[in-house]
Scaffold this motif. Structure first.
Motif, mmCIF file in Angstrom:
data_model
loop_
_atom_site.group_PDB
_atom_site.id
_atom_site.type_symbol
_atom_site.label_atom_id
_atom_site.label_comp_id
_atom_site.label_asym_id
_atom_site.label_seq_id
_atom_site.Cartn_x
_atom_site.Cartn_y
_atom_site.Cartn_z
ATOM 1 N N PHE A 121 1.025 -1.308 -0.032
ATOM 2 C CA PHE A 121 -0.071 -0.205 0.039
ATOM 3 C C PHE A 121 1.005 1.070 -0.039
ATOM 4 O O PHE A 121 1.843 1.446 0.844
ATOM 5 N N GLY A 122 0.113 2.015 -0.982
ATOM 6 C CA GLY A 122 1.515 3.364 -1.240
ATOM 7 C C GLY A 122 0.914 4.580 -1.876
ATOM 8 O O GLY A 122 -0.454 4.640 -2.105
ATOM 9 N N PRO A 123 1.803 5.328 -1.932
ATOM 10 C CA PRO A 123 0.828 6.464 -2.603
ATOM 11 C C PRO A 123 -0.240 6.291 -4.059
ATOM 12 O O PRO A 123 -1.207 7.502 -3.822
ATOM 13 N N SER A 124 0.011 5.494 -4.565
ATOM 14 C CA SER A 124 -0.576 5.433 -6.128
ATOM 15 C C SER A 124 -1.634 5.260 -4.911
ATOM 16 O O SER A 124 -3.048 4.942 -6.256
ATOM 17 N N ASP A 125 -1.955 4.022 -4.317
ATOM 18 C CA ASP A 125 -3.314 3.050 -3.572
ATOM 19 C C ASP A 125 -3.933 4.697 -3.010
ATOM 20 O O ASP A 125 -5.239 5.165 -2.950
ATOM 21 N N HIS A 170 -8.536 4.085 -3.121
ATOM 22 C CA HIS A 170 -8.339 2.641 -2.059
ATOM 23 C C HIS A 170 -7.863 2.749 -0.672
ATOM 24 O O HIS A 170 -7.594 3.921 0.048
ATOM 25 N N PHE A 171 -8.996 2.372 -0.428
ATOM 26 C CA PHE A 171 -8.578 1.287 1.734
ATOM 27 C C PHE A 171 -8.080 0.478 2.013
ATOM 28 O O PHE A 171 -7.426 0.659 3.350
ATOM 29 N N ARG A 172 -8.191 -0.429 0.948
ATOM 30 C CA ARG A 172 -6.671 -1.555 1.398
ATOM 31 C C ARG A 172 -6.032 -2.112 0.039
ATOM 32 O O ARG A 172 -6.727 -1.799 -0.520
ATOM 33 N N ARG A 173 -5.100 -2.400 0.169
ATOM 34 C CA ARG A 173 -4.777 -3.602 -0.603
ATOM 35 C C ARG A 173 -5.404 -5.617 -0.158
ATOM 36 O O ARG A 173 -5.223 -5.398 1.277
ATOM 37 N N TYR A 174 -4.919 -6.167 -0.415
ATOM 38 C CA TYR A 174 -5.504 -7.445 -0.261
ATOM 39 C C TYR A 174 -4.947 -8.759 -0.484
ATOM 40 O O TYR A 174 -3.648 -8.382 -1.733
ATOM 41 N N ALA A 206 5.899 1.405 -9.088
ATOM 42 C CA ALA A 206 6.974 2.649 -8.450
ATOM 43 C C ALA A 206 6.978 3.697 -8.761
ATOM 44 O O ALA A 206 6.963 4.815 -8.716
ATOM 45 N N VAL A 207 6.623 3.945 -10.431
ATOM 46 C CA VAL A 207 6.472 5.039 -10.864
ATOM 47 C C VAL A 207 5.474 5.692 -11.043
ATOM 48 O O VAL A 207 5.412 7.035 -10.317
ATOM 49 N N ARG A 208 4.134 5.205 -10.445
ATOM 50 C CA ARG A 208 3.289 5.823 -10.151
ATOM 51 C C ARG A 208 3.723 6.239 -8.347
ATOM 52 O O ARG A 208 2.652 7.566 -7.935
ATOM 53 N N ASN A 209 4.054 5.320 -7.275
ATOM 54 C CA ASN A 209 4.065 6.081 -6.550
ATOM 55 C C ASN A 209 4.956 7.216 -6.659
ATOM 56 O O ASN A 209 4.454 8.098 -5.518
ATOM 57 N N ARG A 210 5.692 7.696 -7.089
ATOM 58 C CA ARG A 210 6.454 8.687 -6.889
ATOM 59 C C ARG A 210 5.820 9.408 -6.975
ATOM 60 O O ARG A 210 5.906 10.771 -7.106
ATOM 61 N N ARG A 211 5.323 9.365 -8.520
ATOM 62 C CA ARG A 211 4.333 10.731 -9.425
ATOM 63 C C ARG A 211 3.585 10.842 -8.572
ATOM 64 O O ARG A 211 3.397 12.176 -8.005
ATOM 65 N N LYS A 240 2.204 14.893 -6.079
ATOM 66 C CA LYS A 240 0.131 15.367 -6.401
ATOM 67 C C LYS A 240 0.072 15.577 -5.352
ATOM 68 O O LYS A 240 -1.205 16.370 -4.554
ATOM 69 N N LEU A 241 -0.141 14.600 -4.271
ATOM 70 C CA LEU A 241 -0.828 14.431 -3.079
ATOM 71 C C LEU A 241 0.005 15.288 -2.081
ATOM 72 O O LEU A 241 -0.579 16.249 -0.976
ATOM 73 N N ALA A 242 1.575 15.641 -2.234
ATOM 74 C CA ALA A 242 1.769 16.663 -1.323
ATOM 75 C C ALA A 242 1.297 17.753 -2.136
ATOM 76 O O ALA A 242 1.627 19.410 -0.943
ATOM 77 N N ASN A 243 0.476 18.174 -2.888
ATOM 78 C CA ASN A 243 0.577 19.249 -3.334
ATOM 79 C C ASN A 243 -1.403 20.076 -3.687
ATOM 80 O O ASN A 243 -1.461 21.297 -3.505
ATOM 81 N N THR A 244 -1.937 19.073 -3.575
ATOM 82 C CA THR A 244 -3.425 19.185 -3.374
ATOM 83 C C THR A 244 -4.346 18.328 -2.220
ATOM 84 O O THR A 244 -3.402 16.912 -2.424
ATOM 85 N N GLU A 245 -5.166 18.395 -1.823
ATOM 86 C CA GLU A 245 -5.972 17.663 -0.714
ATOM 87 C C GLU A 245 -7.250 17.113 -1.895
ATOM 88 O O GLU A 245 -7.914 18.112 -2.198
ATOM 89 N N TYR A 246 -7.177 16.204 -1.772
ATOM 90 C CA TYR A 246 -8.620 14.909 -2.020
ATOM 91 C C TYR A 246 -9.489 15.073 -1.380
ATOM 92 O O TYR A 246 -8.950 14.370 0.003
ATOM 93 N N SER A 247 -10.519 14.445 -1.594
ATOM 94 C CA SER A 247 -11.438 13.948 -0.884
ATOM 95 C C SER A 247 -11.125 12.380 -1.422
ATOM 96 O O SER A 247 -11.067 12.402 -2.628
ATOM 97 N N ILE A 248 -11.891 11.031 -0.733
ATOM 98 C CA ILE A 248 -11.650 9.406 -1.532
ATOM 99 C C ILE A 248 -12.480 9.936 -2.209
ATOM 100 O O ILE A 248 -12.440 8.402 -2.873
ATOM 101 N N THR A 249 -13.704 10.463 -1.719
ATOM 102 C CA THR A 249 -14.870 10.174 -2.584
ATOM 103 C C THR A 249 -14.496 10.719 -4.162
ATOM 104 O O THR A 249 -14.875 9.995 -5.190
#
Length: 253
Positions: free
Chosen positions: A141-145, A150-154, A186-191, A195-204
């Motif tokens: 589970f990482g930034p791309s999740d 995502h709430f979780r991985r399995y 790995a690429v998605r996690n870095r990207r 993006k998460l550091a610069n913008t606030e999003y709701s999980i919805t």
């Protein structure tokens, strides 16, 4: 189950898939050919790239709660004879009872995943199958999740137990996307960390947009992705138990 007279459509006429979705489709196509359903219902179809492919295999109905994604899905699925509704499973267009209900990359977006799974199983007639996919391994589970909503991985045993506890039998869990999935993640996690550091999003908001994120728009790009991904579609079969995604199949007795 008997295969329906779904339209024969060349791959070039179908909407392009992103690399991880191509890896998933290789597994799902193999599963569907083994099950040979006459009718398929898909929940949470996004923009319909997977649904368009399923519509070439059987009588297809799909539902998508995000209206923007749903409109795009209608454009690519309904010319193939499938039907698309904006909403949830109870909003599926009336038709024959499904031989298969599918939910690809949906369960991880739902807080109460057990209730969602129970609802899907309740819509299955006796002998029908549930086919779903989710991201694999909780430790990954990482930034791309987070950015995907995502709430979780399995972990495979967790998913198998969850499906069995909701009454499914003959549950099989397939791990896929080795080795390419690791590089893509790995690429998605870095990207996504940036993006998460610069913008606030709701999980919805993140969940609603997830079906539109990363979808290739041009056929030229789609062809290039297909060519580059093709060797890995074969390779993933040789590393059972390794990868970044799970496809699971279970039957309602």
């Amino acid at each position: 189950m008997t295969q329906s007279n779904a339209p024969a459509v060349p791959a070039s006429a179908l909407p392009p898939l992103a690399p991880r979705a191509l890896l998933r489709w290789r597994v799902v196509r193999r599963v569907m050919k083994a099950l040979a359903p006459a009718t398929i219902v898909e929940v949470g179809i996004g923009e319909g790239a997977m649904g368009a492919r399923l519509a070439t295999l059987a009588d297809y109905r799909g539902v998508e709660p995000d209206p923007i994604s749903c409109a795009r899905a209608r454009e690519v699925i309904e010319p193939l004879g499938g039907r698309v509704a904006n909403g949830f499973l109870d909003d599926v267009d009336p038709g024959p009872a499904p031989d298969v209900i599918c939910a690809f990359e949906v369960l991880e977006h739902i807080d109460d995943h057990r209730a969602a799974l129970a609802d899907w199983v309740a819509h299955l007639p006796s002998g029908a199958h549930l086919v779903l996919s989710v991201p694999a391994f909780a430790k990954r589970f990482g930034p791309s999740d987070v950015r995907s909503g995502h709430f979780r991985r399995y972990d495979p045993p967790m998913l198998r137990t969850l499906m069995e506890e909701e009454g499914l039998v003959g549950v099989e869990v397939i791990v896929y996307a080795w080795p390419l999935g690791y590089a893509l993640e790995a690429v998605r996690n870095r990207r996504d960390e940036r993006k998460l550091a610069n913008t606030e999003y709701s999980i919805t908001e993140l969940t609603a947009a997830s079906g539109r994120t990363g979808q290739p728009r041009s056929r030229v790009l789609g062809t290039a992705i297909l060519i580059g991904t093709s060797p890995f579609m074969l390779l993933q079969r040789f590393a059972k138990g390794r990868g970044t995604g799970l496809v699971a199949i279970g039957r309602r007795p």
